[in-house]
Design a protein around this motif. Structure first.
Motif, short mmCIF file in Angstrom:
data_model
loop_
_atom_site.label_atom_id
_atom_site.label_comp_id
_atom_site.label_asym_id
_atom_site.label_seq_id
_atom_site.Cartn_x
_atom_site.Cartn_y
_atom_site.Cartn_z
N CYS A 108 45.96 -5.63 -60.73
CA CYS A 108 44.73 -5.11 -61.34
C CYS A 108 44.17 -6.08 -62.37
O CYS A 108 42.95 -6.29 -62.44
CB CYS A 108 45.00 -3.75 -61.98
N ALA A 109 45.05 -6.68 -63.17
CA ALA A 109 44.60 -7.65 -64.16
C ALA A 109 43.97 -8.86 -63.49
O ALA A 109 42.93 -9.37 -63.93
CB ALA A 109 45.76 -8.08 -65.06
N GLU A 110 44.59 -9.32 -62.40
CA GLU A 110 44.05 -10.48 -61.67
C GLU A 110 42.71 -10.16 -61.03
O GLU A 110 41.75 -10.94 -61.12
CB GLU A 110 45.05 -10.91 -60.60
N LEU A 111 42.60 -9.00 -60.40
CA LEU A 111 41.33 -8.61 -59.77
C LEU A 111 40.23 -8.43 -60.80
O LEU A 111 39.08 -8.78 -60.55
CB LEU A 111 41.53 -7.33 -58.96
N ALA A 112 40.59 -7.91 -61.97
CA ALA A 112 39.59 -7.74 -63.02
C ALA A 112 39.07 -9.10 -63.48
O ALA A 112 37.86 -9.28 -63.69
CB ALA A 112 40.20 -6.98 -64.20
N PHE A 113 39.96 -10.07 -63.62
CA PHE A 113 39.52 -11.41 -64.04
C PHE A 113 38.64 -12.06 -62.97
O PHE A 113 37.61 -12.66 -63.29
CB PHE A 113 40.72 -12.30 -64.34
N LEU A 114 39.04 -11.95 -61.71
CA LEU A 114 38.25 -12.55 -60.63
C LEU A 114 36.87 -11.89 -60.53
O LEU A 114 35.86 -12.57 -60.30
CB LEU A 114 39.00 -12.44 -59.31
N ALA A 115 36.83 -10.57 -60.69
CA ALA A 115 35.53 -9.89 -60.68
C ALA A 115 34.68 -10.33 -61.86
O ALA A 115 33.47 -10.53 -61.74
CB ALA A 115 35.74 -8.37 -60.72
N TYR A 116 35.31 -10.50 -63.01
CA TYR A 116 34.63 -10.98 -64.22
C TYR A 116 33.98 -12.34 -63.96
O TYR A 116 32.83 -12.59 -64.36
CB TYR A 116 35.67 -11.05 -65.33
N VAL A 117 34.70 -13.23 -63.28
CA VAL A 117 34.20 -14.57 -63.02
C VAL A 117 33.14 -14.57 -61.92
O VAL A 117 32.06 -15.15 -62.08
CB VAL A 117 35.35 -15.52 -62.65
N PHE A 118 33.44 -13.91 -60.81
CA PHE A 118 32.57 -14.02 -59.65
C PHE A 118 31.41 -13.02 -59.65
O PHE A 118 30.55 -13.09 -58.77
CB PHE A 118 33.39 -13.89 -58.37
N VAL A 119 31.40 -12.10 -60.59
CA VAL A 119 30.24 -11.21 -60.73
C VAL A 119 29.43 -11.61 -61.97
O VAL A 119 28.31 -12.10 -61.86
CB VAL A 119 30.68 -9.73 -60.80
#
Length: 335
Positions: A297-308
């Motif tokens: 969840c932490a990793e997906l949140a960071f990737l969403a933060y970057v790519f959105v």
């Protein structure tokens, strides 16, 4: 001084100044000149009223008007909290997004090297023997061995601080030493890949690869991503030294260097999160699936933060560099 007569004589000027100050961002050149002139006159009027006829109502009106006009003329700086908000909502994610090709390539390359090294260590007893003695390997990989107890070897708070400091130093090395041709970055990447690969290979040879992934995944996903971002950005900085593009090398390095400094601050916060997970979640009594789920969840949140957020900011022209007020103007170059 007759206050009423004075106010009536200059009311039109004051009203005009209030209008110009309220629309200062859309003024033409002539209107901007008019704003400055009216501001200077109104400041003089305020001084005259204070000295000759300190009427409270007129003083309050003129003081407010002059203050607003001064802000319109000189420009006002954003409050610190607004700068922090802009940094985390636009500049940092945009900088990470702009470097995505570099750090994604770095991630793929490092993971491949780690996997090959892990497989080599797992299947070749001679390689394992060159790494450590059988007793030392057994002490590392056995149930309750040093690989497992490492995560609970110190109180969680101090362990989190230690992990954060170490990882922040690795990230800073990758970021700032990229200017030295990228060699320190490659050395740091190799050390990281070797550490992960050897540990995975030794645990796999002991038949405990599931324990390895159960312990490293909760914090490792976000931690390694931050290291890959730092390394990719450092390699991009190294490439800027070699090929500055349409700008002079000094200008190109200044721009990338400021973005790298901002990246260091943002990654320190990311690594703080991974350090907290490593100290409090990895060694916890939660089921393996729950610990891994928190890391995912932490990793997906960071990737969403970057790519959105990052992609949106980058498309809007945000580069991660400071604005021109802080970074200064650059001399025009022939192109």
């Amino acid at each position: 001084m007759d206050v009423d007569l004075f106010a009536a004589a200059h009311r039109a000027e004051w009203d005009r100044l209030a209008h110009l100050a309220a629309h200062s961002r859309t003024l033409t050149g002539a209107q901007a000149d008019e704003l400055v002139t009216l501001y200077q006159r109104s400041a003089t009027h305020l001084s005259m009223v204070r000295a000759s006829a300190p009427d409270p109502a007129l003083l309050a009106r003129l003081s407010t008007l002059v203050t607003r006009a001064r802000s319109a003329v000189a420009g006002s700086h954003n409050p610190a909290w607004r700068e922090v908000g802009l940094f985390f909502s636009q500049r940092f994610p945009a900088a990470v997004y702009r470097s995505r090709r570099w750090w994604l390539s770095t991630a793929v390359g490092t993971i491949v090297v780690s996997a090959l090294l892990a497989a080599w260590v797992a299947v070749d007893a001679g390689v394992r023997g060159s790494i450590a003695t059988p007793a030392a390997i057994r002490d590392l990989t056995q149930p309750g061995g040093s690989f497992e107890t490492y995560y609970s070897s110190n109180p969680a708070g101090s362990f989190a601080a230690q992990v954060w400091t170490n990882n922040a130093w690795v990230a800073a090395t990758c970021l700032f030493f990229g200017v030295l041709g990228g060699i320190p970055v490659l050395i740091a990447l190799w050390a990281n890949a070797a550490n992960v690969g050897v540990s995975a290979g030794l645990m796999a040879a002991a038949g405990r690869l599931d324990i390895f992934f159960g312990l490293i995944t909760p914090h490792g996903l976000l931690e390694l991503t931050a290291v890959f971002v730092a390394a990719g950005t450092g390699l991009r900085l190294a490439w800027t030294v070699i090929n500055p593009g349409p700008h002079t090398r000094t200008v190109a390095l200044a721009r990338e260097g400021r973005a790298v400094a901002a990246m260091a601050l943002g990654l320190a916060c990311v690594l703080l999160v991974s350090g907290v997970i490593e100290a409090f979640v990895t060694p916890s009594g939660l089921p393996t699936w729950a610990r891994i789920g928190i890391g995912v969840c932490a990793e997906l949140a960071f990737l969403a933060y970057v790519f959105v957020l990052g992609r949106r900011a980058a498309l809007a022209g945000v580069t991660g560099d400071v604005d021109t007020r802080s970074g200064g103007d650059t001399r025009p170059e022939a192109g």
